[in-house]
Design an enzyme around this catalytic site. Sequence first.
Site, PDB file in Angstrom:
ATOM      1  N   LYS A 191       0.854  -1.203   0.000  1.00 36.09           N
ATOM      2  CA  LYS A 191       0.000   0.000   0.000  1.00 36.09           C
ATOM      3  C   LYS A 191       0.886   1.249   0.000  1.00 36.09           C
ATOM      4  CE  LYS A 191      -3.781   1.972   2.802  1.00 36.09           C
ATOM      5  NZ  LYS A 191      -4.740   1.685   3.891  1.00 36.09           N
ATOM      6  N   SER A 224      -9.589   1.946   3.132  1.00 37.45           N
ATOM      7  CA  SER A 224      -8.658   2.651   2.288  1.00 37.45           C
ATOM      8  C   SER A 224      -7.624   1.754   1.604  1.00 37.45           C
ATOM      9  CB  SER A 224      -7.909   3.693   3.132  1.00 37.45           C
ATOM     10  OG  SER A 224      -7.095   3.058   4.105  1.00 37.45           O
ATOM     11  N   SER A 266     -10.248  -0.392   7.340  1.00 35.17           N
ATOM     12  CA  SER A 266      -9.622  -0.284   6.016  1.00 35.17           C
ATOM     13  C   SER A 266      -8.976  -1.536   5.441  1.00 35.17           C
ATOM     14  CB  SER A 266      -8.577   0.831   6.027  1.00 35.17           C
ATOM     15  OG  SER A 266      -9.223   2.048   5.826  1.00 35.17           O
TER      16      SER A 266
HETATM   17  N1  LIG Z   1      -7.776   3.620   7.668  1.00 38.18           N
HETATM   18  C1  LIG Z   1      -9.011   3.438   8.068  1.00 38.18           C
HETATM   19  O1  LIG Z   1      -9.362   2.398   8.590  1.00 38.18           O
HETATM   20  C2  LIG Z   1      -9.857   4.640   7.859  1.00 38.18           C
HETATM   21  C3  LIG Z   1     -11.288   4.496   7.707  1.00 38.18           C
HETATM   22  C4  LIG Z   1     -11.767   3.642   6.558  1.00 38.18           C
HETATM   23  N2  LIG Z   1     -11.954   4.360   5.351  1.00 38.18           N
HETATM   24  C5  LIG Z   1     -13.051   2.997   6.990  1.00 38.18           C
HETATM   25  O2  LIG Z   1     -14.001   3.148   6.315  1.00 38.18           O
HETATM   26  O3  LIG Z   1     -13.138   2.314   7.965  1.00 38.18           O
END
Ligand SMILES: NC(=O)CC[C@H](N)C(=O)O
Length: 439
Positions: free
Chosen positions: A78, A147, A171
């Site tokens: 990532k 993410s 994520s």
């Molecule tokens: N790095 C993460 O876990 C951030 C939030 C992630 N986008 C979520 O929806 O849980």
Amino acid sequence: MKTHLTHCDATELIGLLKAKKVSPREVSEAFLNAIAQKDPVLHAWEYINQEAIDRQLRKIETLDPKSHPLWGLPIGIKDNYNTFDMPTQMGSPLWKDFTPGNDARVVHYLRRSGALILGKTTTAEFAVHYQDKTRNPHDLERSPGTSSSGSAVAVAADMIPVAFGSQTAGSIGRPASYCGVYGYKPTFGILPRVGVLKTTDTLDTLGFLTKSARDLKLILDASRVHGKNYEYVYEHLDNYSSTPKKSFKIGIIKHPKWHLADHVAKEAFQHFVDKLNPTFFEVEELKYPAEMEKIYEIHGLIYDKTLSYYFREEFKQGTLISPIFHEIITQGQKTTLDAYKQSLQKQACLTLDFHNYFASYDVLLTLTTADEAPIGLTTPDIPDSNLIWTFLGMPTVSIPALKGKHGLPIGVLAIAKKYDDYLLLECVEKIQKENNETL
Ligand SMILES: NC(=O)CC[C@H](N)C(=O)O
């Protein structure tokens, strides 16, 4: 042979490599071909550089396969992990072409095990939420989950057998569930975070996505901290007995947001649970403790406050950050230091309390996400329980076991107590073997 290679899991590929049935270069070429074909549509990769690959291959060819457990295995990373030979851009135009000049500790461990870092996978902006290019391979109109989207898509579309991600809320679990791959978030801290973008102090957790249950242990062994100095906390990890367990005590947990889950997803989950073989799985439904409901708010406070601290500079850049990121920082700026400190204390207390609460279970099971992937790349997700386990530091594996109402993947989330990672992985492998026809 070449197409077949991209369908293999890591264990099978390593078997072929070590038996000299295929060379590291042939394996990397097979995956690079798959990427050339698929990535113009899926956009799972942020950066791939043939020169960096060639340099690594020349080195790998000099290593002894016997003493390098991941010899020749291509891995995606990532783009919030530092890499000395590729830029680390963190999903933001503000960090375009940034070259940190070093490897994250985990990347170093992987290279030391003989792995080939094939390239950097896309991340949502600063590993938070916003991304507008990576597509779900099961349906291009749907979210790949954020993410660690690039990592999940790359594994799901056979562009890489293993890819690393990170989780501060959901994520890893969420993209794994939406894309139909295994997503493992180990116990907080056992994969060292040195050299990975920091968004929070007590939540950021590294992990990875694979095609099979058996690959999880292989990759954990190569990427975690080992060594005497850690024995006092990592006792379970360092001394876990490899004698197979006869049966697992499983707790079914319908968490505080369970009522929001789609009814087809719930039915599929129930069917999955009903099919667990009672010879190996003693299943019981448990009531979640009332305190669990509070975690959403405490997690949110810690999350917003720390982001507002670590991204003060980026926040000043106005239009170069997304509205959702702007909103989180604005919210975080309103939180007082006292409220933040209290939240950290609550996190520490709840982590201990929950460990005791779950003491009599080996593994808990629930739905990873409330439904299949939503339509739209930036659509908000229906709340689920992922952030709870991140907050409590407990290891989780999303198992690609279910299908939703449009036939798209949904994960079953297996959760264990802190440092019970090997027990969790053994249980997940057993579930996968026993329930094979449902997976
Ligand atoms: N790095 C993460 O876990 C951030 C939030 C992630 N986008 C979520 O929806 O849980």
